[in-house]
Motif scaffolding. Structure first.
Motif, PDB file in Angstrom:
ATOM      1  N   VAL A  15       0.849  -1.465  -0.053  1.00 24.88           N
ATOM      2  CA  VAL A  15      -0.109  -0.105  -0.262  1.00 24.88           C
ATOM      3  C   VAL A  15       0.731   1.438  -0.002  1.00 24.88           C
ATOM      4  O   VAL A  15       1.039   1.845  -1.059  1.00 24.88           O
ATOM      5  CB  VAL A  15      -0.685  -0.018   1.452  1.00 24.88           C
ATOM      6  N   ASN A  16       1.762   1.179   0.819  1.00 24.04           N
ATOM      7  CA  ASN A  16       3.193   2.231   0.723  1.00 24.04           C
ATOM      8  C   ASN A  16       3.587   2.683  -0.815  1.00 24.04           C
ATOM      9  O   ASN A  16       3.724   3.691  -1.245  1.00 24.04           O
ATOM     10  CB  ASN A  16       3.818   2.366   2.197  1.00 24.04           C
ATOM     11  N   SER A  37       7.773   7.668   9.755  1.00 26.92           N
ATOM     12  CA  SER A  37       8.462   6.135   8.931  1.00 26.92           C
ATOM     13  C   SER A  37       9.481   6.399   8.897  1.00 26.92           C
ATOM     14  O   SER A  37       8.715   6.435   8.279  1.00 26.92           O
ATOM     15  CB  SER A  37       7.517   5.109   9.905  1.00 26.92           C
ATOM     16  N   ALA A  38      10.170   5.405   8.754  1.00 30.26           N
ATOM     17  CA  ALA A  38      11.697   5.143   7.396  1.00 30.26           C
ATOM     18  C   ALA A  38      10.695   3.823   6.035  1.00 30.26           C
ATOM     19  O   ALA A  38      11.397   4.106   5.586  1.00 30.26           O
ATOM     20  CB  ALA A  38      12.142   4.896   7.942  1.00 30.26           C
ATOM     21  N   VAL A  39      10.387   2.857   6.972  1.00 33.38           N
ATOM     22  CA  VAL A  39       9.429   2.164   7.080  1.00 33.38           C
ATOM     23  C   VAL A  39       8.010   1.366   6.346  1.00 33.38           C
ATOM     24  O   VAL A  39       7.285   2.044   6.734  1.00 33.38           O
ATOM     25  CB  VAL A  39       9.465   0.809   8.362  1.00 33.38           C
ATOM     26  N   ASP A  40       8.436   0.899   5.016  1.00 32.93           N
ATOM     27  CA  ASP A  40       7.318   1.029   4.235  1.00 32.93           C
ATOM     28  C   ASP A  40       6.071   0.332   5.396  1.00 32.93           C
ATOM     29  O   ASP A  40       4.420   0.225   5.369  1.00 32.93           O
ATOM     30  CB  ASP A  40       7.448   0.176   2.901  1.00 32.93           C
ATOM     31  N   LEU A  41       6.328  -0.904   5.416  1.00 31.31           N
ATOM     32  CA  LEU A  41       5.255  -1.452   6.698  1.00 31.31           C
ATOM     33  C   LEU A  41       4.656  -0.664   7.456  1.00 31.31           C
ATOM     34  O   LEU A  41       3.231  -0.662   8.116  1.00 31.31           O
ATOM     35  CB  LEU A  41       6.363  -2.023   7.807  1.00 31.31           C
ATOM     36  N   GLY A  88      -0.236   3.222   8.154  1.00 32.50           N
ATOM     37  CA  GLY A  88      -0.703   4.589   8.247  1.00 32.50           C
ATOM     38  C   GLY A  88      -1.782   4.277   7.098  1.00 32.50           C
ATOM     39  O   GLY A  88      -2.993   5.278   7.100  1.00 32.50           O
ATOM     40  N   LYS A  89      -1.952   4.953   5.785  1.00 32.97           N
ATOM     41  CA  LYS A  89      -2.033   4.710   4.588  1.00 32.97           C
ATOM     42  C   LYS A  89      -3.844   4.088   4.741  1.00 32.97           C
ATOM     43  O   LYS A  89      -4.888   4.389   4.451  1.00 32.97           O
ATOM     44  CB  LYS A  89      -1.722   5.150   3.506  1.00 32.97           C
ATOM     45  N   CYS A  90      -3.471   2.874   4.760  1.00 36.61           N
ATOM     46  CA  CYS A  90      -5.084   1.998   5.170  1.00 36.61           C
ATOM     47  C   CYS A  90      -5.706   2.513   6.765  1.00 36.61           C
ATOM     48  O   CYS A  90      -7.036   2.853   5.881  1.00 36.61           O
ATOM     49  CB  CYS A  90      -3.915   0.482   5.260  1.00 36.61           C
ATOM     50  N   ALA A  91      -5.242   3.110   7.329  1.00 40.92           N
ATOM     51  CA  ALA A  91      -6.141   3.345   8.103  1.00 40.92           C
ATOM     52  C   ALA A  91      -6.850   5.201   8.009  1.00 40.92           C
ATOM     53  O   ALA A  91      -6.711   5.856   9.165  1.00 40.92           O
ATOM     54  CB  ALA A  91      -5.229   3.572   9.711  1.00 40.92           C
ATOM     55  N   VAL A 102       0.621  10.799   5.982  1.00 41.36           N
ATOM     56  CA  VAL A 102       1.798  10.550   6.411  1.00 41.36           C
ATOM     57  C   VAL A 102       3.100  11.139   5.824  1.00 41.36           C
ATOM     58  O   VAL A 102       2.974  11.628   5.013  1.00 41.36           O
ATOM     59  CB  VAL A 102       2.228   8.606   4.437  1.00 41.36           C
ATOM     60  N   CYS A 103       3.838  11.106   6.592  1.00 39.38           N
ATOM     61  CA  CYS A 103       4.704  12.344   6.654  1.00 39.38           C
ATOM     62  C   CYS A 103       5.925  11.680   5.864  1.00 39.38           C
ATOM     63  O   CYS A 103       6.593  10.751   5.976  1.00 39.38           O
ATOM     64  CB  CYS A 103       5.126  12.731   7.964  1.00 39.38           C
ATOM     65  N   GLU A 104       6.265  12.219   4.811  1.00 36.36           N
ATOM     66  CA  GLU A 104       7.428  12.175   4.212  1.00 36.36           C
ATOM     67  C   GLU A 104       8.922  12.908   4.906  1.00 36.36           C
ATOM     68  O   GLU A 104       8.414  14.677   5.153  1.00 36.36           O
ATOM     69  CB  GLU A 104       7.940  12.866   2.532  1.00 36.36           C
TER      70      GLU A 104
END
Length: 404
Positions: free
Chosen positions: A82-83, A247-251, A256-259, A263-265
Motif C-alpha cells: 500500500v505504501n 517512519s522510514a519503513v514501508d510497513l 498509516g495509509k490503510c488507516a 503519512v509524513c515524507e
C-alpha cells in the motif's frame, strides 16, 4: 486541546545480554528524558503479540495503533505494498521480497543466510537489481516492485496465501537455509523464483561493484510475509482523532495509509542508526501544528541492531532517541494545554537471539496534566514488570492512551 505522541522504539526490549555484562540495552542506555518521564507516568507491561500470532512488527504495530490483529491482519507485505503505491486486486497476493546475501555453496539448500539485508544495500543499487530480477523472472503471474534498501515486493497475480509459513530471513541469520524452505506444493513456484534469482544476480554489475568496494553482494531474493489487500477502519472514525505517521519503513507507513492517517515524507530517513532523528521529530511536531491530534513516531534502529547482534549500537540507538528526539519533542509539546506521550517497543528483539520474540513489552504513558508517582526512575523491562501493571490485550492500549 490535547496532543498525543507515540514514540515507537522498534525492538527496543531485550533479554540480559552477555555482551553487555548481563544487562539489557534499556538498562545500560543513558536516557535521562525517558527515565524522567517514567517517574511521572503510568508504567507497566503490554502484550502486543497475542498468543498464536507470529511476533512480527506488522502484528505488534497494528496492536499498538489500536487495531486487533485477529480482526484486521491479512499479512505483512500487503501493508508495505500500500505504501509503495501498488494497486492490489482481490485475487492478488503481495509477498515481501528481501535482497539477501547467501553463502556460495552450489546447492541452494546448502547455502547459509549470511546477511538478511545484503550489507545495507542502498535503495538505488537495490532498484537496479530488482528491475533485473523482474526482467528475467517477471511474468503475467509474478511482478516485482522495488522498495527501500533491501525491502521490496512481489505480487503474485491469482496467487494463494494457503501455503503455510514463509520464514523471515532475519529469523535465520547464520543458519543453513534448506530446512527453512517451505515444502508446500503451493509454494513451489516461489521457491523456484528464489533459486533462479541467484543466476540473475551473480554477475550483475551492481554486485560486482559492491564486491570490489568490499561490500556484501545481494546474491538472492528471499520471499516471505504473504497476504491479501487489508481493510482497516480509518483511525479518525475509530478514535475521533486525526493521526499522522512518521517512519522510514514501508510497513508502518502502509498501516498509516490503510488507516487514512497522514503519512509524513522525511528526506534522509533510513530505518537504521544513521537516520535523520531530528528531521523525523520535526515532522511529527509539524503534523501536530498542522491540525493532527496524534503523531505515531516510529524508529526502526533498535530492531535492526538487535537483528545484527550489534549490542553497542542498540544501546546507542536508545540514547539517540532520548537525546535527539525526546528532548526536542517535549519542548515542542509544551505550547499545548495538555499533551500525552506513550513510549514503548512493538516487540522484543533480543541481541542473543537476533530475532523477534512475543514477550510483553514495557510501556510508559505520560500525561502532562496528571503526573503520577510511578516509583520507576529507570525505564527498563524489569522495572516495568515490577509495577504489576499489565495489559493483556495489546490492541486496547491506544484507547487507554487517549482516554481520560
Amino acid at each position: 486541546m490535547t496532543k498525543y505522541v507515540v514514540v515507537l522504539c522498534d525492538g527496543m526490549a531485550d533479554l540480559p545480554c552477555p555482551a553487555l555484562s548481563g544487562h539489557t540495552p534499556m538498562e545500560l542506555a543513558n536516557k535521562p528524558n525517558m527515565d524522567d518521564l517514567a517517574s511521572f507516568s503510568e508504567v507497566g507491561l503490554v502484550r502486543t503479540v497475542a498468543p498464536g500470532l507470529k511476533p512480527g512488527s506488522d502484528v505488534a504495530n497494528l496492536s499498538v495503533m489500536g487495531y486487533d490483529p485477529a480482526v484486521y491482519y491479512t499479512g505483512r507485505s500487503p501493508l508495505e505494498a500500500v505504501n509503495m503505491g501498488i494497486e492490489l486486486s482481490p485475487d492478488d497476493v503481495a509477498i515481501r521480497c528481501n535482497l539477501v546475501t547467501l553463502s556460495d555453496e552450489e546447492n541452494y539448500e546448502d547455502k547459509t543466510m549470511v546477511d538478511y539485508c545484503a550489507g545495507d544495500i542502498s535503495t538505488a543499487e537495490a532498484a537496479e537489481l530488482i528491475r533485473s530480477v523482474n526482467e528475467a523472472l517477471g511474468s503475467d503471474i509474478y511482478s516485482f516492485t522495488p522498495g527501500v534498501s533491501y525491502r521490496h515486493c512481489l505480487v503474485w497475480h491469482g496467487g494463494t496465501t494457503e501455503m503455510g509459513f514463509l520464514t523471515p530471513p532475519h529469523d535465520i541469520s547464520g543458519k543453513v537455509v534448506g530446512e527453512y524452505l517451505n515444502t508446500d506444493p503451493s509454494a513451489a513456484g516461489l521457491i523456484e523464483l528464489m533459486k533462479k534469482s541467484v543466476d540473475v544476480l551473480k554477475n550483475h554489475p551492481v554486485n560486482l561493484k559492491r564486491i570490489a568496494e568490499g561490500k556484501r553482494p545481494a546474491t538472492s531474493i528471499w520471499l516471505w510475509g504473504q497476504g491479501r489487500k487489508p481493510q482497516l477502519d480509518s483511525f479518525e472514525s475509530k478514535y475521533g482523532l486525526k493521526g499522522a505517521v512518521v517512519s522510514a519503513v514501508d510497513l508502518i507507513r502502509g498501516i498509516g495509509k490503510c488507516a487514512d492517517m497522514t503519512v509524513c515524507e522525511v528526506e534522509g530517513a533510513t530505518g537504521y542508526i544513521d537516520t535523520c532523528w531530528e528531521k523525523k521529530t520535526a515532522a511529527a511536531l509539524n503534523a501536530l501544528e498542522d491540525g493532527c491530534d496524534l503523531a505515531y513516531l516510529h524508529f526502526e534502529a533498535p530492531d535492526e541492531c538487535g537483528h545484527r547482534a550489534e549490542s553497542e549500537n542498540k544501546v546507542k540507538s536508545i540514547e539517540l532517541i532520548d537525546s535527539l528526539v525526546l528532548g526536542t519533542l517535549i519542548d515542542g509539546l509544551r505550547k499545548y494545554d495538555r499533551y500525552k506521550i506513550m513510549i514503548l517497543p512493538d516487540h522484543p528483539t533480543p541481541l542473543t537471539l537476533m530475532t523477534h520474540t512475543a514477550e510483553p513489552v514495557p510501556y510508559l504513558i505520560y500525561d502532562s496534566a496528571v503526573k503520577k508517582d510511578s516509583g520507576v526512575f529507570c525505564f527498563t523491562e524489569a522495572n516495568s514488570k515490577a509495577t504489576g501493571v499489565f495489559i493483556e490485550e495489546g490492541h486496547t492500549i491506544m484507547s487507554r492512551f487517549i482516554g481520560d
